[in-house]
Design a protein around this motif. Structure first.
Motif, short mmCIF file in Angstrom:
data_model
loop_
_atom_site.label_atom_id
_atom_site.label_comp_id
_atom_site.label_asym_id
_atom_site.label_seq_id
_atom_site.Cartn_x
_atom_site.Cartn_y
_atom_site.Cartn_z
N ASN A 433 0.70 -1.36 -0.17
CA ASN A 433 0.05 0.07 0.13
C ASN A 433 0.94 1.24 -0.08
O ASN A 433 0.17 2.33 -0.13
CB ASN A 433 -0.98 0.16 1.32
CG ASN A 433 -0.22 0.10 2.50
OD1 ASN A 433 0.75 0.65 2.67
ND2 ASN A 433 -0.99 -0.59 3.56
N ASP A 434 2.11 1.18 0.20
CA ASP A 434 3.16 2.31 0.13
C ASP A 434 3.87 2.63 -0.87
O ASP A 434 4.73 3.16 -1.14
CB ASP A 434 3.86 2.40 1.22
CG ASP A 434 4.80 1.17 1.51
OD1 ASP A 434 4.67 0.30 0.74
OD2 ASP A 434 5.66 1.11 2.40
N THR A 463 -5.10 4.91 3.13
CA THR A 463 -3.67 4.56 3.43
C THR A 463 -3.03 5.47 4.25
O THR A 463 -3.26 6.54 4.25
CB THR A 463 -2.94 4.28 2.00
OG1 THR A 463 -2.59 5.63 1.65
CG2 THR A 463 -3.91 3.44 0.81
N TRP A 464 -1.72 4.87 4.87
CA TRP A 464 -0.98 5.78 5.61
C TRP A 464 -0.46 7.08 4.83
O TRP A 464 -0.23 7.92 5.60
CB TRP A 464 0.22 4.99 6.36
CG TRP A 464 -0.28 4.12 7.50
CD1 TRP A 464 -0.59 2.76 7.28
CD2 TRP A 464 -0.61 4.64 8.57
NE1 TRP A 464 -1.01 2.46 8.55
CE2 TRP A 464 -0.90 3.32 9.49
CE3 TRP A 464 -0.50 5.82 9.35
CZ2 TRP A 464 -1.21 3.60 10.70
CZ3 TRP A 464 -0.82 5.88 10.78
CH2 TRP A 464 -1.21 4.63 11.37
N HIS A 465 -0.40 6.81 3.54
CA HIS A 465 0.47 7.90 2.73
C HIS A 465 -0.75 8.92 2.31
O HIS A 465 -0.35 9.81 1.56
CB HIS A 465 1.34 7.31 1.81
CG HIS A 465 2.64 6.83 2.39
ND1 HIS A 465 3.57 7.58 2.71
CD2 HIS A 465 3.14 5.68 2.31
CE1 HIS A 465 4.78 7.07 3.11
NE2 HIS A 465 4.29 5.75 2.86
N GLY A 466 -2.07 8.38 2.41
CA GLY A 466 -3.12 9.08 1.82
C GLY A 466 -3.40 9.28 0.52
O GLY A 466 -3.67 10.35 -0.05
N TRP A 467 -2.90 8.22 -0.19
CA TRP A 467 -2.84 8.62 -1.66
C TRP A 467 -3.99 8.09 -2.38
O TRP A 467 -4.45 8.44 -3.53
CB TRP A 467 -1.52 7.57 -2.34
CG TRP A 467 -1.87 6.13 -2.31
CD1 TRP A 467 -1.14 5.26 -1.34
CD2 TRP A 467 -2.27 5.51 -3.27
NE1 TRP A 467 -1.59 4.09 -1.76
CE2 TRP A 467 -2.57 3.97 -2.89
CE3 TRP A 467 -2.94 5.67 -4.36
CZ2 TRP A 467 -2.95 3.10 -3.36
CZ3 TRP A 467 -3.45 4.52 -5.22
CH2 TRP A 467 -3.48 3.27 -4.60
N ASN A 565 -0.48 10.85 5.78
CA ASN A 565 -1.84 11.44 6.22
C ASN A 565 -2.20 11.05 7.75
O ASN A 565 -2.06 9.98 8.05
CB ASN A 565 -2.78 10.59 5.34
CG ASN A 565 -4.23 11.06 5.55
OD1 ASN A 565 -4.48 11.86 6.01
ND2 ASN A 565 -5.03 9.89 5.74
N PRO A 566 -2.38 12.24 8.43
CA PRO A 566 -2.61 11.88 10.02
C PRO A 566 -3.90 11.33 10.19
O PRO A 566 -5.14 11.34 9.57
CB PRO A 566 -2.73 13.44 10.44
CG PRO A 566 -3.23 14.32 9.34
CD PRO A 566 -2.61 13.38 8.27
#
Length: 621
Positions: A433-434, A463-467, A565-566
């Motif tokens: 996912n990253d 996703t943690w990176h907010g994409w 992405n917080p």
């Protein structure tokens, strides 16, 4: 650092995709006449039995019906429901006294235990006691008046006087206790600590934790004792740590399912039976039961809709000490009767053997039923319906997809495997996912912690990176990339997203009864919103996330996406471990260095008392 490429990956972090645990239905009124036809009731919900308990003589059975908020009394011989009573918010565990006249049920979202009067064909709630946040497993002691409850968020086992309806003791155990069993002689409790890879053995008489037994296992569910009380068993997941490629999945290097055995005197280390077969894995093991005479062991696999039966008297089972195999031991596949798989459909959860040692009762959550299995003949004998709607709603279809391991490559895992009950199992995985995957476990920078799915429909981007900006696309990515399974249809995507929208947090246990903040939390709120910490700059709005991408000092040189992405801070008290890679086990650790106000904003350092107050406020969110 690279720009964010236009590549589709998996959902937020784990191997699954999306979705919750248990459907939230509008409360319904049960008929005064339990035999009244279902169509004449005000509303017919799914029962979704998550737990069951069998009477000593085997003639009666109680089920905890999670989505209906009820308990059912079942006549096992007649195969019918005798009574059903509304008890509370999301029943999770159910117990019955030895004389079968008193029962108890815990409420996962209700934070209480209800005391039941059990008649020959009647059920009645006669008492209630608050036990703490998110209770699950419950048993009643041999005296018939003491209950023991596993309380997940407070990491305790709670003792309750059922006559007085009051808590009489609390014992600290491991992280998120869930499964709970009473030894055959009534002297000990066995507790499965879901997020700390351990079992706790409690002496009932001295009310002490007698021994903590470490295992290499996660997602611990039902625990049970052997007939002589010397051994404990639990079904569990093993996180193997490799990236979710088809090859790694097929070799059993991503996750595995086990039955784990512990000798309760501590004389030997734990031992395991691996349950996965290459090409046809097991998934989401939940129930574990041991026949009283020791001939049979049973495991339920909710993700693959089956019950596994092991027979111990034909030849020794190939237990593996202190570790597990990647695949089931080949000797168990020789058709010698030691290992058999029984398809039951739905989502089998808790199990209970009758006194004859071969009749097995199965709570089937998605089938709204109790099933009866003949362990000796390895066959499903009958199904006892508990009631439910005639038509499956869009949400229920999404819930079924969420628990379906056949949607992954060779049925190794489901969405529920990682997003347990729609929340998080606290583990971290490498799901692409990253934008990249590590080829070995020697470098684990691309592994990300499984995020909660509670209110996930409100917290985009994902996703943690907010994409990922579409929840629908995120579910597709999870099916096809994280799970390496087939593309879902448009209707399946709609169903899964509909299910996701039902996922909500339980009430916050760190607020006062009226919802207000403690003095410490009030001071912490001032710190949270101050320029000294700048917490509210990123964690803002109704969901406590601004939905933007920020550089926060946690980036890696070869990240495919820029910044993070917080995550929402709602329910953060139960989201441990913390940060995208789970490096901080506690909020204090996260605030001490990697994500301290000084590191993130360079505006100042908090004193010890200010940190205490800030943590108090964060827990209240």
């Amino acid at each position: 650092m690279k720009n964010r490429p236009r590549v589709r990956m998996g959902l937020a972090s784990a191997l699954a995709l999306v979705a919750l645990v248990l459907l939230t239905y509008v409360p319904f009124a049960l008929s005064d006449d339990p035999a009244k036809p279902a169509q004449e009731r005000e509303q017919e919900p799914h029962r979704s039995p998550i737990a069951l308990v069998l009477s000593t003589d085997g003639t009666r059975l109680l089920t905890a019906n999670q989505t209906a908020g009820t308990v059912s009394l079942v006549d096992t011989a007649a195969g019918r429901v005798l009574a059903e009573v509304a008890t509370g918010d999301k029943p999770a565990g159910v117990a019955l006294a030895k004389d079968s006249r008193r029962g108890a049920v815990t409420h996962w979202y209700g934070y209480d235990l209800a005391v039941l009067d059990v008649g020959a064909d009647t059920l009645k709630v006669v008492g209630r006691v608050e036990v703490g946040p998110e209770p699950r497993g419950v048993v009643i002691g041999d005296d018939g008046k003491t209950a023991y409850v596993a309380v997940g968020v407070s990491n305790e086992v709670v003792r309750v006087d059922l006559d007085a309806c009051e808590v009489t003791g609390r014992l600290a155990v491991g992280r998120e206790p869930r499964g709970l069993a009473l030894s055959p002689d009534g002297s000990h409790l066995l507790v499965g600590n879901t997020r700390s890879q351990s079992l706790s053995l409690i002496s009932v008489g001295s009310w002490t934790v007698e021994r903590t037994l470490p295992i290499k296992g996660d997602n611990l569910r039902q625990v049970t004792f052997s007939g002589d009380g010397s051994t404990g068993y639990v079904a569990n997941l093993r996180n193997k740590g490799f990236a979710t490629t088809r090859n790694n999945i097929d070799l059993g290097w991503v996750v595995g399912q086990c039955l784990t055995r512990v000798e309760l005197d501590g004389a030997e280390p734990f031992a395991t039976l691996t349950l996965d077969t290459q090409g046809k894995a097991a998934a989401d093991v939940h129930g574990a039961a041991a026949a009283r005479d020791g001939r049979y062991l049973a495991v339920s696999c909710g993700g693959t809709h089956e019950v596994m039966i092991f027979r111990t008297d034909l030849a020794a089972l190939p237990w593996r000490s202190s570790s597990s195999r990647d695949m089931i031991d080949p000797s168990l596949l020789k058709s010698d009767g030691r290992f058999r798989r029984i398809e039951v459909g739905g989502r089998p959860t808790e199990l209970a053997f009758a006194a004859d040692g071969k009749t097995l009762y199965v709570a089937n959550y998605l089938n709204d039923s109790v099933q009866v299995v003949d362990a000796e003949g390895a066959k499903l004998l009958r199904t006892i319906p508990l009631g439910g709607p005639k038509e499956l709603s869009l949400v229920r279809r999404g819930e079924i997809l969420f628990h379906a391991a056949e949607r992954s490559f060779n049925q190794w895992y489901s969405c529920n495997t990682c997003h347990s009950d729609g929340h998080t199992n606290g583990l971290h995985f490498d799901t692409l996912n990253d934008g990249r995957q590590d080829l070995s476990t020697s470098h684990l920078r691309s592994r990300k912690k499984v995020p909660t799915l509670r209110r996930v429909s409100q917290t985009g981007p994902w996703t943690w990176h907010g994409w990922q900006t579409s929840l629908e696309d995120a579910t597709i990515e999870s099916f096809t990339k994280s799970m390496q399974g087939p593309n879902p249809s448009a209707d399946e995507v709609r169903a899964l997203v509909a299910y996701l929208t039902t996922l909500e947090f339980p009430r916050n246990p760190f607020r006062n009864a009226d919802g207000s903040l403690s003095p410490e939390a009030q001071r912490g709120e001032v710190i949270f919103r101050s320029s000294k910490t700048a917490c509210s700059k990123c964690h803002s709005g109704p969901e406590l996330t601004d939905g933007k991408i920020h550089i926060v000092g946690l980036e890696e040189r070869d990240d495919a996406y820029e910044g993070y992405n917080p995550p929402s801070l709602r329910g953060v008290y139960d989201k441990d471990p913390f940060l995208h890679d789970g490096r901080s086990k506690t909020l204090r650790e996260a605030l001490a260095d990697p994500h301290s106000p000084e590191t993130v904003s360079a505006l100042g350092t908090l004193s010890e008392s200010e940190t205490d107050d800030l943590i108090a406020y964060l827990k209240s969110l």
